[in-house]
Write a protein that holds these residues in place. Structure first.
Motif, PDB file in Angstrom:
ATOM      1  N   LYS A 181      19.735   7.087   7.927  1.00  0.00           N
ATOM      2  CA  LYS A 181      21.029   7.366   8.565  1.00  0.00           C
ATOM      3  C   LYS A 181      21.664   7.855   6.488  1.00  0.00           C
ATOM      4  CE  LYS A 181      26.172   5.401   8.896  1.00  0.00           C
ATOM      5  NZ  LYS A 181      26.546   3.932   9.406  1.00  0.00           N
ATOM      6  N   ASN A 182      22.267   8.805   6.856  1.00  0.00           N
ATOM      7  CA  ASN A 182      22.838   9.274   5.990  1.00  0.00           C
ATOM      8  C   ASN A 182      21.883  10.401   5.275  1.00  0.00           C
ATOM      9  OD1 ASN A 182      25.311   9.517   6.762  1.00  0.00           O
ATOM     10  ND2 ASN A 182      25.876   7.604   5.672  1.00  0.00           N
ATOM     11  N   ASP A 183      20.302  10.599   5.700  1.00  0.00           N
ATOM     12  CA  ASP A 183      18.815  10.695   4.842  1.00  0.00           C
ATOM     13  C   ASP A 183      19.016   9.496   3.472  1.00  0.00           C
ATOM     14  OD1 ASP A 183      18.950  13.363   6.572  1.00  0.00           O
ATOM     15  OD2 ASP A 183      20.675  14.147   5.157  1.00  0.00           O
ATOM     16  N   SER A 184      19.075   8.532   4.016  1.00  0.00           N
ATOM     17  CA  SER A 184      19.058   7.276   2.749  1.00  0.00           C
ATOM     18  C   SER A 184      17.557   6.917   2.540  1.00  0.00           C
ATOM     19  CB  SER A 184      19.904   6.334   3.383  1.00  0.00           C
ATOM     20  OG  SER A 184      19.671   6.076   4.257  1.00  0.00           O
ATOM     21  N   GLN A 185      16.987   7.984   3.224  1.00  0.00           N
ATOM     22  CA  GLN A 185      15.287   6.974   3.198  1.00  0.00           C
ATOM     23  C   GLN A 185      13.898   8.272   3.170  1.00  0.00           C
ATOM     24  OE1 GLN A 185      13.571   4.942   6.493  1.00  0.00           O
ATOM     25  NE2 GLN A 185      12.218   3.676   5.648  1.00  0.00           N
ATOM     26  N   LEU A 186      13.485   8.216   2.088  1.00  0.00           N
ATOM     27  CA  LEU A 186      11.955   9.176   2.062  1.00  0.00           C
ATOM     28  C   LEU A 186      10.863   8.143   1.888  1.00  0.00           C
ATOM     29  CD1 LEU A 186      11.273  11.238   0.500  1.00  0.00           C
ATOM     30  CD2 LEU A 186      10.996  10.113  -1.847  1.00  0.00           C
ATOM     31  N   ILE A 187      10.507   8.495   2.507  1.00  0.00           N
ATOM     32  CA  ILE A 187       8.684   8.060   3.936  1.00  0.00           C
ATOM     33  C   ILE A 187       8.399   9.516   2.915  1.00  0.00           C
ATOM     34  CG2 ILE A 187       7.420   7.895   5.450  1.00  0.00           C
ATOM     35  CD1 ILE A 187      10.422   6.946   7.159  1.00  0.00           C
ATOM     36  N   PHE A 188       6.804   9.074   2.399  1.00  0.00           N
ATOM     37  CA  PHE A 188       5.679   9.973   1.952  1.00  0.00           C
ATOM     38  C   PHE A 188       4.556   9.537   1.889  1.00  0.00           C
ATOM     39  CE2 PHE A 188       7.080   7.296  -1.387  1.00  0.00           C
ATOM     40  CZ  PHE A 188       6.822   6.830  -2.465  1.00  0.00           C
ATOM     41  N   THR A 189       3.417   9.958   1.575  1.00  0.00           N
ATOM     42  CA  THR A 189       2.107   9.479   1.019  1.00  0.00           C
ATOM     43  C   THR A 189       1.375   9.604  -0.271  1.00  0.00           C
ATOM     44  OG1 THR A 189       2.013  11.262   3.330  1.00  0.00           O
ATOM     45  CG2 THR A 189      -0.346   9.729   1.599  1.00  0.00           C
ATOM     46  N   SER A 190       1.043   8.011  -0.743  1.00  0.00           N
ATOM     47  CA  SER A 190       0.787   8.043  -2.245  1.00  0.00           C
ATOM     48  C   SER A 190      -0.795   7.863  -2.189  1.00  0.00           C
ATOM     49  CB  SER A 190       1.571   7.411  -2.692  1.00  0.00           C
ATOM     50  OG  SER A 190       1.157   7.351  -4.269  1.00  0.00           O
ATOM     51  N   LYS A 191      -1.962   8.170  -3.194  1.00  0.00           N
ATOM     52  CA  LYS A 191      -2.684   7.617  -3.291  1.00  0.00           C
ATOM     53  C   LYS A 191      -2.574   6.654  -4.934  1.00  0.00           C
ATOM     54  CE  LYS A 191      -6.081  10.618  -3.973  1.00  0.00           C
ATOM     55  NZ  LYS A 191      -6.616  12.102  -3.956  1.00  0.00           N
ATOM     56  N   ARG A 192      -2.500   5.358  -5.107  1.00  0.00           N
ATOM     57  CA  ARG A 192      -2.006   4.232  -5.969  1.00  0.00           C
ATOM     58  C   ARG A 192      -3.332   3.706  -5.801  1.00  0.00           C
ATOM     59  NH1 ARG A 192       4.456   3.630  -6.102  1.00  0.00           N
ATOM     60  NH2 ARG A 192       4.972   6.408  -5.810  1.00  0.00           N
ATOM     61  N   VAL A 193      -3.804   3.129  -6.908  1.00  0.00           N
ATOM     62  CA  VAL A 193      -4.233   2.021  -7.280  1.00  0.00           C
ATOM     63  C   VAL A 193      -4.750   1.233  -6.415  1.00  0.00           C
ATOM     64  CG1 VAL A 193      -5.696   0.875  -9.066  1.00  0.00           C
ATOM     65  CG2 VAL A 193      -4.971   3.037  -9.489  1.00  0.00           C
ATOM     66  N   VAL A 194      -5.557   0.363  -5.978  1.00  0.00           N
ATOM     67  CA  VAL A 194      -5.639  -0.490  -4.882  1.00  0.00           C
ATOM     68  C   VAL A 194      -7.071  -1.618  -5.680  1.00  0.00           C
ATOM     69  CG1 VAL A 194      -4.511   0.201  -3.176  1.00  0.00           C
ATOM     70  CG2 VAL A 194      -6.988  -0.118  -3.410  1.00  0.00           C
ATOM     71  N   LEU A 195      -6.649  -2.732  -5.580  1.00  0.00           N
ATOM     72  CA  LEU A 195      -7.593  -3.924  -6.210  1.00  0.00           C
ATOM     73  C   LEU A 195      -8.792  -3.793  -5.127  1.00  0.00           C
ATOM     74  CD1 LEU A 195      -5.577  -6.724  -8.254  1.00  0.00           C
ATOM     75  CD2 LEU A 195      -6.296  -4.414  -8.829  1.00  0.00           C
ATOM     76  N   ASP A 196      -9.100  -3.604  -3.592  1.00  0.00           N
ATOM     77  CA  ASP A 196      -9.296  -3.898  -2.520  1.00  0.00           C
ATOM     78  C   ASP A 196     -11.342  -2.972  -3.560  1.00  0.00           C
ATOM     79  OD1 ASP A 196     -11.004  -4.474  -0.204  1.00  0.00           O
ATOM     80  OD2 ASP A 196      -9.868  -3.622   1.183  1.00  0.00           O
ATOM     81  N   THR A 197     -12.420  -3.755  -3.255  1.00  0.00           N
ATOM     82  CA  THR A 197     -13.332  -3.105  -3.694  1.00  0.00           C
ATOM     83  C   THR A 197     -13.809  -2.432  -2.034  1.00  0.00           C
ATOM     84  OG1 THR A 197     -14.346  -5.242  -3.117  1.00  0.00           O
ATOM     85  CG2 THR A 197     -13.237  -4.565  -5.747  1.00  0.00           C
TER      86      THR A 197
END
Length: 668
Positions: A191-207
């Motif tokens: 509603k009212n362009d209140s949400q931004l959904i995007f892609t990110s390559k962030r660090v994860v701990l899963d080996t």
């Protein structure tokens, strides 16, 4: 694997022997034949079109120099092309020949369309086509000015409270959104362009993760979401629950009601290729359903990504590296049938797709146009640029670059705008070979607006001689403060802009050989203007600079034109000015001579004081009544014409490093 990074290798076909492009001279043309633009109705129906009998007839028409028959037959043959005809040089040679004969028949619009196709799809030498096309659009294509010119107006813009300084417009979205890894592939929803959904390559701990980013750290691609605060800032991004897995997810697209999401997942066991399109629905308990692969009608063995819904949500666009395209990455689409099922996907065609790469399609939420990124269109500022194309009578218009206020030397991907077309969101990297992408957001410039469809054009000329001038035209939107990229004046003195109707604008015209022009106007429909400019190479007089009888006192009405001269000198430090006063013939000649010098000195003092110039830049002199324009004046108007102050601008290549000669009689 990067959702944006995988590129289909450029095709390198064996060089084919095409038709030799011979010079030919058709007979004198009296035809009124006019052909419309070509509609390639066979795209998505046949892979390759070939008719041996019809080709033979075309060659016979050429041999017999039946140019009108040749034009019609060639036009019809090429309109049957499939995708593969654009890949083969021998078939693109036919397009080239049609362009040339169309040019002879004065079919200008068709000719330009054909040369555009050649430049985007021909794999041989295109220098001749480029030269011809440039000559055809010489007075049409936008000549964007250097941004240094644009930023020179910052101080001017600061005086207009609806505008922000241009250098402060481009802003990264902050640490709540961006990390030191890549962020890209976004959409705006809620509603009212209140949400931004995007892609990110962030660090994860899963080996178990296998991908590594530029820093050598283990990462996967996931979808993140952020909510807008009431003050317009964004909250800290959080993972999109229910969608992310140990596989790569990204490039989300969400429906208007927020209940259906389309996205990309890579290397999943149920996938058809490298990356596939998936969908998930919001359930009554607030969780998302298990993601469903969109299946073989849409997904291929290759890379498929960047889904985007159109305004009616019955068409889904995406980018793909599959075979059957025009060369690199292409934009494809699928539509819903009467049962609401997605149909077999189709290619959007050769106007948008090129032999290089087109990615990240983004249909506008309220207007019939498509934004996308490309490195294969005719006007690129560097790497991938963002373009827009409208739908007119069911056909795509030639894509337009959204301009240098968005596109630059690096890569621009993943264009998205809010539903009100006020804010731009996109991912940008400043290095083409090693992109590190962050999300940017700033007010949507005029060139990227969906409704800047009204043409404002004109010519800058000298009002008495008709001389044209070179310089820069800037337009400032005074209604909403929308940024508009400045244009260079063309060699014929012309310029043009595409603006939004029913708005108030400020026009600023600057050049080195005429005085700056500033004028406010209200745009109501297409408008063409002829703007008279005052050349600095002539002796100037201003009607407003008319002293009271016997007086050398400056009047308030003189200030506007005096500041026009002051601004010119301030912006061009290597110019200097001579001010010469003249009186009418009434009264004592000796008094008139003294009065004319006092008037010139008063003007000189005003200019030096306000401009804070070196004293040697302005010279004052008086001629009394010795140099009348009208000898033996009779009427008051004739006397007023003689009673004047003249301004003469001089160029001094050495600037004011040393004092200049102040005796007017010794100046050449």
């Amino acid at each position: 694997m990067n959702l944006y990074g995988q590129k289909k290798k450029e095709p390198n076909p064996k060089k084919e022997v095409g038709l030799l492009l011979e010079n030919f001279s058709p007979r004198e043309i009296n035809s009124v034949l006019k052909l419309p633009g070509i509609r390639f109705h066979n795209i998505n129906k046949v892979a390759y079109y070939y008719d041996k009998k019809e080709l033979k007839r075309i060659y016979e028409l050429e041999k017999n120099k039946d140019w009108e028959g040749y034009l019609k037959a060639l036009y019809q043959y090429i309109s049957n092309f499939g995708v593969n005809n654009f890949v083969l040089q021998r078939d693109m040679d036919l397009v080239w020949r049609l362009a040339r004969v169309s040019e002879y028949f004065d079919q200008t619009e068709l000719t330009k369309e054909l040369y555009r196709l050649i430049l985007k799809h021909y794999r041989g030498d295109v220098q001749d086509a480029l030269y011809t096309y440039d000559s055809l659009i010489k007075f049409e294509k936008p000549l964007y000015a250097d941004l240094e010119y644009y930023y020179r107006l910052v101080e001017k813009r600061l005086q207009i409270d609806t505008l922000k300084p241009p250098k402060e417009v481009l802003t990264e979205m902050g640490s709540e959104i961006n990390s030191h890894f890549d962020e890209y592939g976004m959409t705006i929803g809620g509603k009212n362009d209140s949400q931004l959904i995007f892609t990110s390559k962030r660090v994860v701990l899963d080996t178990s993760t296998i991908n590594k980013d530029l820093y050598g750290e283990r990462v996967i691609e996931n979808i993140y979401s952020s909510q807008k605060n009431p003050d317009g800032t964004w909250q800290e991004a959080k993972p999109f629950d229910g969608i992310n897995t140990q596989y790569n997810e990204g490039s989300p697209c969400i429906s208007k009601d927020g209940k259906t999401i389309f996205f990309v997942r890579c290397h999943a066991p149920d996938g058809s290729g490298d990356c596939d399109l998936y969908t998930s629905s919001l359930q009554e308990d607030g969780t998302w359903s298990e993601a469903t692969n969109l299946g073989p009608k849409i997904n291929s063995y290759a890379w498929d990504s960047h889904p985007a819904l159109n305004m009616t949500e019955d068409t889904l666009y995406f980018s793909s590296a599959r075979k059957g395209g025009f060369g690199g990455l292409d934009i494809w689409y699928t539509t819903k049938d009467k049962k609401g099922e997605w149909e077999e996907c189709k290619n959007v065609g050769p106007v948008i797709n090129s032999m290089r790469n087109e990615v990240s399609p983004y249909p506008h939420a309220k207007h019939h146009l498509l934004y996308f990124s490309s490195d294969g269109q005719l006007l690129n500022f560097g790497g991938y640029d963002i373009f827009k194309s409208y739908v007119v009578e069911g056909e795509w218009t030639e894509p337009k670059n959204v301009g240098p206020l968005v596109n630059g030397e690096g890569n621009e991907f993943y264009f998205a705008i809010d539903s009100q077309s006020k804010w731009l969101f996109y991912a940008k990297s400043y290095e083409q070979d090693a992109p590190n992408m962050d999300l940017q957001s700033f007010p949507l410039p005029m060139e990227a607006k969906p409704n800047n469809l009204v043409r404002f054009s004109g010519r800058i000329i000298e009002k008495t001689t008709g001389e044209v001038f070179q310089g820069v035209v800037t337009i400032i939107d005074l209604t909403d403060g929308i940024e508009v990229a400045p244009r260079k004046i063309r060699e014929d003195g012309s310029f043009d802009f595409e603006l939004i109707n029913k708005k108030k604008y400020l026009l600023v015209v600057e050049g080195d050989n005429f005085f700056r022009i500033e004028e406010m106007f209200y745009l109501d429909g297409d408008k063409e203007v002829q703007i008279p400019a005052v050349s600095i190479n002539s002796v100037l007089t201003f009607k407003s600079i008319d002293f009271e009888k016997g007086s050398a006192r400056l009047l308030p009405g003189m200030e506007n034109n005096l500041h026009l001269v002051i601004d010119f000198l301030a912006e061009r430090p290597k110019y200097r000015l001579r001010v010469t006063g003249h009186t009418d013939s009434d009264g004592d000649p000796t008094f008139n001579l003294t009065l004319s010098k006092r008037r010139a000195e008063a003007i000189r003092g005003y200019i030096l004081s306000y401009g804070n110039f070196h004293p040697s830049r302005v010279i004052a002199d008086g001629k009394g009544d010795t140099e009348p324009i009208i000898p033996n004046p009779v009427s008051d108007e004739e006397k007023r014409i003689n009673r004047r102050v003249e301004f003469k601008i001089y160029f001094d290549e050495y600037g004011i490093a040393e004092p200049l000669e102040t005796d007017p009689e010794k100046i050449d």
